[in-house]
Motif scaffolding. Structure first.
Motif, PDB file in Angstrom:
ATOM      1  N   GLN A  95      39.377   3.751  48.921  1.00  0.00           N
ATOM      2  CA  GLN A  95      38.045   4.011  48.395  1.00  0.00           C
ATOM      3  C   GLN A  95      38.107   4.714  47.046  1.00  0.00           C
ATOM      4  N   ALA A  96      39.027   5.679  46.907  1.00  0.00           N
ATOM      5  CA  ALA A  96      39.149   6.412  45.645  1.00  0.00           C
ATOM      6  C   ALA A  96      39.619   5.506  44.512  1.00  0.00           C
ATOM      7  N   VAL A  97      40.577   4.639  44.786  1.00  0.00           N
ATOM      8  CA  VAL A  97      41.065   3.706  43.764  1.00  0.00           C
ATOM      9  C   VAL A  97      39.966   2.745  43.339  1.00  0.00           C
ATOM     10  N   GLN A  98      39.226   2.208  44.305  1.00  0.00           N
ATOM     11  CA  GLN A  98      38.134   1.289  43.991  1.00  0.00           C
ATOM     12  C   GLN A  98      37.061   1.965  43.148  1.00  0.00           C
ATOM     13  N   ASN A  99      36.741   3.226  43.448  1.00  0.00           N
ATOM     14  CA  ASN A  99      35.733   3.944  42.674  1.00  0.00           C
ATOM     15  C   ASN A  99      36.154   4.094  41.220  1.00  0.00           C
ATOM     16  N   VAL A 100      37.409   4.467  40.997  1.00  0.00           N
ATOM     17  CA  VAL A 100      37.899   4.629  39.630  1.00  0.00           C
ATOM     18  C   VAL A 100      37.879   3.305  38.889  1.00  0.00           C
ATOM     19  N   GLN A 101      38.283   2.240  39.546  1.00  0.00           N
ATOM     20  CA  GLN A 101      38.325   0.940  38.890  1.00  0.00           C
ATOM     21  C   GLN A 101      36.935   0.409  38.586  1.00  0.00           C
TER      22      GLN A 101
END
Length: 272
Positions: free
Chosen positions: A218-224
């Motif tokens: 979830q954190a990676v998707q938010n940043v991307q």
């Protein structure tokens, strides 16, 4: 390379960024079953097998992380460091075991912040952070979950399942990094659940791999999504496939792992 204001109590290892790769497309995953990133958080809820977690309270007490207040102190130290030196907020703290490219087990605190994944070597005896490795979330391009596998002629093997996080398009370390047991240039990190995960409810909550994977995805998707221009990948791939640990003789890891040298552990008294 340190980031932010220097702090004598923290030795920070900043991962070298690879040169820009003009080629597009994700690396081939062979016959592995790949999930869509949006479904990865729910898929990550499947359990991980760990061989022989410590359910014996007396055995678990040998680990200093089980002492009252030890993990809480580590969290406070890392929160202060993240705010003061990075200007970010930490959203999750996890107690895991890292397995390096030479199959050595290392006790680690893993932190997910606004834009980074931090891997902390923390001394639970002296209550001090010794080293901090920072991986930008925008660089993470692949998460692999599965059983550990070894070369056919390997003498040092392990059972169970783990997790490997890749953050460059280069999927394997170069020749010098592969044969250097102390290298910090390996383009991935491998984890398994900490052996004391079942010794208390608090440790169950911070040692489970599945919730960690869900939060990381979830954190990676938010940043991307928030800043696509700053990401260095073509998206996040989550796959279920065997995790290869390429060791053959493994004498160093055989001795170290069986004596738990990578953990803050009470090793008995000396004297009369």
């Amino acid at each position: 390379m340190s980031y932010g204001r220097s702090d004598p109590e923290f030795q920070t290892v900043e991962m070298q960024k690879e040169q820009e790769d003009t080629s597009k497309g994700n690396a081939s995953t062979g016959n592995a079953a790949e999930t869509q990133p949006d479904a990865a958080a729910s898929s990550a809820s499947r359990g991980f097998r760990y061989p022989g977690p410590h359910r014996d309270q007396y055995e678990a007490r040998k680990y200093f992380v089980t002492r009252a207040g030890a993990f809480d102190q580590a969290v406070e130290d890392l929160k202060a460091h993240v705010i003061e030196n990075m200007g970010e907020t930490a959203h999750g703290f996890w107690l895991l075991t890292e397995i390096d490219h030479w199959n050595n087990e290392k006790e680690r605190i893993v932190v997910i912040t606004d834009s980074s994944l931090l891997i902390c070597k923390y001394d639970f005896i002296m209550l001090k952070c010794l080293q901090l490795q920072r991986i930008p979330l925008g660089d993470i391009n692949r998460i692999c979950m599965g059983s550990f596998t070894f070369p056919e002629r390997s003498l040092d093997r392990r059972e169970g399942e783990g997790l490997r996080i890749y953050w460059t398009k280069q999927q394997e370390p170069d020749f010098l990094s592969r044969w250097n047991p102390f290298s910090t240039e390996v383009p991935y990190a491998t984890f398994m659940e900490h052996p004391v995960k079942n010794s208390s409810q608090r440790l169950i909550d911070i040692c489970q791999m599945s919730p960690f994977v869900a939060q990381l995805v979830q954190a990676v998707q938010n940043v991307q999504r928030q800043d696509p221009a700053s990401t260095r990948t073509d998206g996040l791939g989550v796959v279920y496939e065997p995790i290869l640990i390429e060791t053959y003789t493994g004498l160093m890891s055989f001795i170290g792992n069986r004596n738990k040298l990578g953990y803050s552990l009470a090793r008995g008294s000396v004297g009369f």
